[in-house]
Design an enzyme around this catalytic site. Sequence first.
Site, PDB file in Angstrom:
ATOM      1  N   HIS A 128      35.058  34.519  40.013  1.00 49.49           N
ATOM      2  CA  HIS A 128      34.508  35.719  39.401  1.00 49.49           C
ATOM      3  C   HIS A 128      33.248  35.321  38.650  1.00 49.49           C
ATOM      4  O   HIS A 128      32.979  34.131  38.459  1.00 49.49           O
ATOM      5  CB  HIS A 128      35.494  36.385  38.435  1.00 49.49           C
ATOM      6  CG  HIS A 128      36.069  35.455  37.404  1.00 49.49           C
ATOM      7  ND1 HIS A 128      35.359  35.014  36.307  1.00 49.49           N
ATOM      8  CD2 HIS A 128      37.281  34.857  37.315  1.00 49.49           C
ATOM      9  CE1 HIS A 128      36.107  34.196  35.584  1.00 49.49           C
ATOM     10  NE2 HIS A 128      37.277  34.069  36.173  1.00 49.49           N
TER      11      HIS A 128
ATOM     12  N   HIS B 172      35.271  38.908  31.677  1.00 54.65           N
ATOM     13  CA  HIS B 172      35.056  39.395  33.043  1.00 54.65           C
ATOM     14  C   HIS B 172      36.204  40.332  33.397  1.00 54.65           C
ATOM     15  O   HIS B 172      37.059  40.616  32.566  1.00 54.65           O
ATOM     16  CB  HIS B 172      34.992  38.218  34.021  1.00 54.65           C
ATOM     17  CG  HIS B 172      36.121  37.255  33.843  1.00 54.65           C
ATOM     18  ND1 HIS B 172      37.360  37.414  34.440  1.00 54.65           N
ATOM     19  CD2 HIS B 172      36.229  36.125  33.086  1.00 54.65           C
ATOM     20  CE1 HIS B 172      38.155  36.430  34.076  1.00 54.65           C
ATOM     21  NE2 HIS B 172      37.509  35.632  33.252  1.00 54.65           N
TER      22      HIS B 172
ATOM     23  N   HIS C 289      34.313  31.575  28.126  1.00 48.81           N
ATOM     24  CA  HIS C 289      35.075  32.484  27.260  1.00 48.81           C
ATOM     25  C   HIS C 289      34.863  32.144  25.787  1.00 48.81           C
ATOM     26  O   HIS C 289      34.816  33.034  24.943  1.00 48.81           O
ATOM     27  CB  HIS C 289      36.567  32.389  27.591  1.00 48.81           C
ATOM     28  CG  HIS C 289      37.001  33.251  28.716  1.00 48.81           C
ATOM     29  ND1 HIS C 289      36.927  34.621  28.670  1.00 48.81           N
ATOM     30  CD2 HIS C 289      37.523  32.941  29.936  1.00 48.81           C
ATOM     31  CE1 HIS C 289      37.389  35.118  29.808  1.00 48.81           C
ATOM     32  NE2 HIS C 289      37.756  34.127  30.592  1.00 48.81           N
TER      33      HIS C 289
ATOM     34  N   ASP D 245      35.227  28.131  38.251  1.00 50.25           N
ATOM     35  CA  ASP D 245      35.761  29.269  37.501  1.00 50.25           C
ATOM     36  C   ASP D 245      34.681  29.876  36.598  1.00 50.25           C
ATOM     37  O   ASP D 245      34.078  29.177  35.791  1.00 50.25           O
ATOM     38  CB  ASP D 245      36.945  28.776  36.659  1.00 50.25           C
ATOM     39  CG  ASP D 245      37.965  29.859  36.360  1.00 50.25           C
ATOM     40  OD1 ASP D 245      37.537  31.006  36.181  1.00 50.25           O
ATOM     41  OD2 ASP D 245      39.166  29.544  36.304  1.00 50.25           O
TER      42      ASP D 245
ATOM     43  N   ASN E 201      45.797  38.248  36.833  1.00 51.05           N
ATOM     44  CA  ASN E 201      46.449  37.030  36.365  1.00 51.05           C
ATOM     45  C   ASN E 201      47.884  37.353  35.953  1.00 51.05           C
ATOM     46  O   ASN E 201      48.819  36.616  36.253  1.00 51.05           O
ATOM     47  CB  ASN E 201      45.693  36.428  35.184  1.00 51.05           C
ATOM     48  CG  ASN E 201      44.353  35.847  35.576  1.00 51.05           C
ATOM     49  OD1 ASN E 201      44.123  35.500  36.730  1.00 51.05           O
ATOM     50  ND2 ASN E 201      43.441  35.755  34.615  1.00 51.05           N
TER      51      ASN E 201
ATOM     52  N   THR F 240      40.868  35.272  37.586  1.00 51.71           N
ATOM     53  CA  THR F 240      41.114  33.977  38.238  1.00 51.71           C
ATOM     54  C   THR F 240      42.158  34.040  39.343  1.00 51.71           C
ATOM     55  O   THR F 240      41.948  33.525  40.440  1.00 51.71           O
ATOM     56  CB  THR F 240      41.527  32.939  37.177  1.00 51.71           C
ATOM     57  OG1 THR F 240      40.459  32.785  36.245  1.00 51.71           O
ATOM     58  CG2 THR F 240      41.832  31.590  37.808  1.00 51.71           C
TER      59      THR F 240
ATOM     60  N   ARG G  36      47.337  28.239  38.319  1.00 52.53           N
ATOM     61  CA  ARG G  36      47.009  29.214  39.351  1.00 52.53           C
ATOM     62  C   ARG G  36      45.816  28.787  40.189  1.00 52.53           C
ATOM     63  O   ARG G  36      45.684  29.192  41.348  1.00 52.53           O
ATOM     64  CB  ARG G  36      46.770  30.589  38.742  1.00 52.53           C
ATOM     65  CG  ARG G  36      45.663  30.686  37.704  1.00 52.53           C
ATOM     66  CD  ARG G  36      45.661  32.069  37.050  1.00 52.53           C
ATOM     67  NE  ARG G  36      44.640  32.229  36.008  1.00 52.53           N
ATOM     68  CZ  ARG G  36      44.798  31.923  34.732  1.00 52.53           C
ATOM     69  NH1 ARG G  36      45.957  31.411  34.329  1.00 52.53           N
ATOM     70  NH2 ARG G  36      43.833  32.113  33.850  1.00 52.53           N
TER      71      ARG G  36
ATOM     72  N   ASP H 233      35.168  28.118  32.913  1.00 52.14           N
ATOM     73  CA  ASP H 233      35.719  29.386  32.438  1.00 52.14           C
ATOM     74  C   ASP H 233      36.089  29.309  30.967  1.00 52.14           C
ATOM     75  O   ASP H 233      35.758  30.212  30.185  1.00 52.14           O
ATOM     76  CB  ASP H 233      36.952  29.753  33.267  1.00 52.14           C
ATOM     77  CG  ASP H 233      37.525  31.114  32.900  1.00 52.14           C
ATOM     78  OD1 ASP H 233      36.849  32.122  33.150  1.00 52.14           O
ATOM     79  OD2 ASP H 233      38.645  31.162  32.360  1.00 52.14           O
TER      80      ASP H 233
END
Length: 559
Positions: free
Chosen positions: A367, A500, A323, A52, A114, A93, A177, A319
Amino acid sequence: MKTPLSRLVWAFIFMAAGLSVQAQVSIRQRAPEAPAEVFGDPPRLVVGIVVDQMRYDYLSRFWAHFGEDGFKRMIGSGFLSRNHHFNYAPTSTGPGHASVYTGAPPAVHGVIGNNWFDKASGQDVYCAGDSTTTSVGTSSDAGQHSPHRMMVTTVTDQLRLHHQMRSKVIAVSLKDRGAVLPGGHTANAAYWFEGGEKGHWISSSFYMEQLPAWVQKFNASDAAEKYRRNWEPAEDINTYLESGPDNTPYEGIIDGEVAPVFPHKLPDLWEANGRFGLLRITPYGNSLTTDFALEALKEEALGKDEITDFLAVSYSSTDYVGHWYGVNSKEVQDTYIRLDQDLARLLKELDRRVGKDAYTVFLTADHGAGEVPAYLADQGVPAGYLDGAAFREQLTEYLQYAFGTPELLRNISNNQVFLDHDLMRNLELDPEIVERRIAEEILGYDHIVEVYTAHQMRSTDYVEGLAATLQNGYNQRRSGDILFVTDPQYANYSRTGSTHGTPHIYDTQVPLILYGQGIRPGSTTRRTDITDIAPTMATLLGIAWPTGTTGQPIGEALR
């Protein structure tokens, strides 16, 4: 009495008949070998890895810090796509995982974000949310998920269908997810992590009525508890020259810390930061994911017979860390160094349990990510932030002026504007004209580089540029009426950490590594797309492509 010529003719006929019988016997004897000769010998296990928020350049930036048995092993003996991209936006994602496994963009598979605004209900919906299911392994609603919003099949679905449901498909991720969408509609199981007080792996009634005994045993162990320890750099932090200073204003600060610096003392921060949920924004979340994936490999006996199984693993902590701290942080660098160690551990167990030449792995990302705009601006690079509240206020004022009511605006999300079509009909407004006028208005706003209408998306076949990227992400039933793109390096986000979602190249370029059985070592600089992965794996396995596939196999990667 037959003539000599007649005897020769009959002798020839009998000889030909004999040869024909021998040929038929030979063909029947060879028949079982024909599939392997024609389609190749499929692996006993496929492992799909999605990292991720992994930028392509992390491979080269952190290369000197990787060991020999993780990324370097896969690239050295596998196939690397050096020009691999998402061919749609938004790059997030949910759509990313769906596109990797369906071989289709959101325009086809329907997972347009998402979360997105549902035009029929007027409510926001979550890509994996399903209120018709119940949680398994927890009393909370954290397990109420399924892939029902994904409109086409996945390569994992096709594998199960091909083998009359005898293949096993297990999907694992910290994020729901990240497990639900790769597992597809027919997975044997999908598991994700619930933080909080217990730190358990859970699932949904979509897959099972109760957790298997091995999952219950794993949850009851100290598998997650052992990571409640300080996060120290894996190597001497002074050697982390590929990232910025440890203490910068571009990084988020965990509650209880005074600065975003090593060491991060998780035991001291535990209670104020969601207990086990804190592991998500550390590399320990990836290590725990590896632990659980290896337990699934063992307990589900994946890859133990001739029918191909599939293990889908999504590493989510990359991810969360990106972030929180930003792509130029020491924390991100350390997370990838530790991920390399986890990959080495995974490959070693695959060698031992499945066999070195009996499995195939692909590794990609859902991504990329951009640099923190505040950091870029301080370096003199054009960058900054879009004020979402000001954007909405400016647009509603225009709607009042141009059409007499701001109520035409229903929602703004994923850089899309949703309009009230019932109100337009009542006011006898032409939707195409309304869309065009609003698009022209938005194009005049600060830091908006391109704007397109739904009518343009439906009526024009774009083949290149940002317009084509947006069109691949545009789903007629679900997407908005106006789509806009911010200037590069501009984000609607906090001033710390990376994000992103755009069609710009820093969000679209990601790695793709293919490794193992059936893969030809090498690399390519030819552009490949995220939608090419599923048909490449389907071709390797000799199975039908997912039903929405738009990509093409990467032929040069296959033996």
